[in-house]
Design a protein around this motif. Structure first.
Motif, mmCIF file in Angstrom:
data_model
loop_
_atom_site.group_PDB
_atom_site.id
_atom_site.type_symbol
_atom_site.label_atom_id
_atom_site.label_comp_id
_atom_site.label_asym_id
_atom_site.label_seq_id
_atom_site.Cartn_x
_atom_site.Cartn_y
_atom_site.Cartn_z
ATOM 1 N N GLU A 68 0.593 -1.097 -0.279
ATOM 2 C CA GLU A 68 0.103 0.375 -0.217
ATOM 3 C C GLU A 68 1.057 1.275 -0.012
ATOM 4 O O GLU A 68 0.629 2.707 -0.240
ATOM 5 N N THR A 69 1.801 1.332 0.672
ATOM 6 C CA THR A 69 2.883 2.307 0.581
ATOM 7 C C THR A 69 3.080 2.236 -0.278
ATOM 8 O O THR A 69 3.035 3.165 -1.260
ATOM 9 N N GLN A 70 3.921 1.613 -1.281
ATOM 10 C CA GLN A 70 4.102 1.830 -2.709
ATOM 11 C C GLN A 70 3.255 1.961 -3.630
ATOM 12 O O GLN A 70 3.793 2.835 -3.923
ATOM 13 N N ILE A 71 1.749 1.669 -3.227
ATOM 14 C CA ILE A 71 1.301 1.667 -4.598
ATOM 15 C C ILE A 71 0.673 3.548 -4.087
ATOM 16 O O ILE A 71 0.484 4.515 -5.575
ATOM 17 N N GLU A 74 3.825 4.967 -5.259
ATOM 18 C CA GLU A 74 3.052 5.270 -6.903
ATOM 19 C C GLU A 74 2.234 6.730 -7.144
ATOM 20 O O GLU A 74 2.533 7.151 -8.570
ATOM 21 N N ARG A 75 1.391 6.759 -6.417
ATOM 22 C CA ARG A 75 -0.351 7.361 -6.657
ATOM 23 C C ARG A 75 0.538 8.468 -6.446
ATOM 24 O O ARG A 75 -0.033 9.872 -7.384
ATOM 25 N N VAL A 76 1.016 9.247 -5.472
ATOM 26 C CA VAL A 76 2.058 10.290 -5.945
ATOM 27 C C VAL A 76 2.797 11.040 -6.432
ATOM 28 O O VAL A 76 2.276 11.884 -7.252
ATOM 29 N N GLN A 77 3.249 10.237 -6.967
ATOM 30 C CA GLN A 77 4.190 9.966 -8.278
ATOM 31 C C GLN A 77 3.660 10.766 -9.903
ATOM 32 O O GLN A 77 3.554 11.405 -10.183
ATOM 33 N N LEU A 81 3.154 13.991 -12.038
ATOM 34 C CA LEU A 81 3.838 13.326 -12.892
ATOM 35 C C LEU A 81 1.970 14.471 -13.838
ATOM 36 O O LEU A 81 2.374 15.231 -15.511
ATOM 37 N N ILE A 82 1.317 14.323 -13.477
ATOM 38 C CA ILE A 82 0.161 15.057 -13.978
ATOM 39 C C ILE A 82 -0.122 16.799 -14.129
ATOM 40 O O ILE A 82 -0.383 17.009 -15.101
#
Length: 405
Positions: A68-71, A74-77, A81-82
């Motif tokens: 979940e931390t990785q997810i 990745e969501r923050v990244q 980027l968006i």
């Protein structure tokens, strides 16, 4: 081996009875070694299973948390980027809009400059026709007369710019080129106007008069009027758009010079700069103090005398209106012409008069014939020029008239 294990189990878990007394009755339960071992085994398995599942759940929860931390990372990244992409898009759109607005502004400014130059050219044509031509010089370096087609080397203000065909197809480059051409035309107009203005001032300085006073006198008598409307940009191109201050100031300066050139040219064309006799003649007496031809005493001679043959054609030295035509004491038959700008000319001792009071005459038009009427010793013309009620030396305007076209 098997019996030893079973013996050990019987020692640790011997058969037991559990007595239970209820309502005066006694009951017991027998718990055998096998049941106890089975229960222990089941409890051990259950405890092992519970430990295994607990450990599994713990490790699995940690893995899930890491996932979940990785997810989340990745969501923050992805969100970053968006956001960067959206910012880049907004920047690109803003840049395109800015460049588009700048190009539109440049195009509008070019149209304004073009329209202003067109008005300036029309203004110049209305004033004096062709004041854009440069002029030759006299021996002392002062440019006096307008140029003619016979001039061998016409003057150019600046070198020509590169041709439009040699430029790229970029519209901005082409607009820059065209605006450069406009600056070239403006420079030529400015140079030619300044040159022509200096020409006229140099000519009119020969009269010894204050040119500003002369022109001011002409403004009072000219049959002109109307509201003052300076050269302005067309407001239809859009609100809030105007030419830069340097270009506008330059246009206004050239327009002011053109107006001054026009006034001086009108004066040079309407002033009494011509010769008063249309045939070869000689000067017999100048302006100023002289001895009176009848009594030999010093007297003030307010004009110039010219000699020729009887009835030689006497002509108007400039356009104007005849304000007197008839006999006037010692002047004999006399014609007076009002030329405007405060100037009047007087032609005396005429043999005959060819005009009447109120007539409008042009420069070179015959107004009479040379004679010897009035207080005169012989056939001659007595010629006077008056400016604002004072007699001035006619030779001043005759000298300047040699350079007036």
């Amino acid at each position: 081996m098997k019996e030893a294990i079973w013996g050990t189990a019987q020692r640790w878990f011997p058969d037991r009875q559990i007595y239970h007394r209820s309502d005066g009755q006694v009951r017991y339960f027998a718990i055998s070694t096998t049941l106890q071992v089975s229960a222990l085994f089941a409890a051990t398995v259950l405890a092992g299973w519970l430990c295994f599942t607990t450990v599994s759940v713990a490790f699995h929860g940690r893995a899930i948390a890491a996932k979940e931390t990785q997810i989340e990372e990745e969501r923050v990244q992805a969100s970053r980027l968006i956001a960067e992409a959206q910012a880049s898009e907004a920047t690109a759109i803003s840049l395109v809009e800015s460049q588009s607005a700048e190009f539109d502004r440049t195009a509008v400014e070019f149209q304004l400059r073009h329209e202003t130059l067109r008005q300036l050219v029309e203004f110049a044509e209305q004033l004096s026709g062709s004041i854009m031509e440069p002029s030759p010089e006299l021996d002392d370096g002062r440019v006096l007369m307008a140029a003619t087609p016979a001039d061998p080397t016409p003057r150019q203000a600046r070198d020509s710019l590169v041709s439009l065909a040699s430029l790229s197809e970029d519209p901005e480059d082409q607009i820059d080129y065209l605006m450069g051409e406009q600056d070239l035309v403006l420079a030529q107009a400015e140079d030619a106007t300044e040159t022509r203005l200096e020409n006229l001032r140099a000519v009119l300085r020969l009269t010894g008069l204050n040119i500003e006073d002369v022109v001011a006198s002409g403004r009072d008598t000219d049959e002109q009027g109307g509201p003052y409307e300076p050269i302005v940009m067309d407001a239809s191109f859009g609100p809030g758009l105007e030419l830069n201050h340097q270009f506008s100031s330059r246009i206004n300066r050239i327009a002011a010079r053109m107006l001054e050139v026009n006034e001086l040219e009108r004066f040079s064309m309407e002033g009494p700069f011509g010769e008063p006799i249309a045939v070869p003649h000689r000067r017999t007496s100048g302006f100023g103090v002289r001895l009176d031809p009848f009594n030999g005493r010093p007297t003030q001679h307010r004009g110039m005398d010219f000699g020729a043959y009887p009835r030689a054609p006497i002509v108007a030295t400039g356009p104007g209106e005849v304000v007197y035509a008839g006999w006037r004491g010692g002047y004999g038959r006399t014609v007076e012409i009002d030329h405007g700008y405060g100037f009047r000319t007087r032609y005396a001792h005429l043999h005959e008069i060819a005009v009447r009071r109120g007539d409008t005459v042009e420069r070179g038009q015959q107004i009479g014939g040379m004679g010897s009427t009035g207080r005169s010793t012989a056939t001659h013309l007595h010629y006077e020029i008056w400016f604002n009620g004072s007699a001035i030396d006619p030779d001043r305007l005759l000298r300047a008239g040699r350079y007036v076209q």
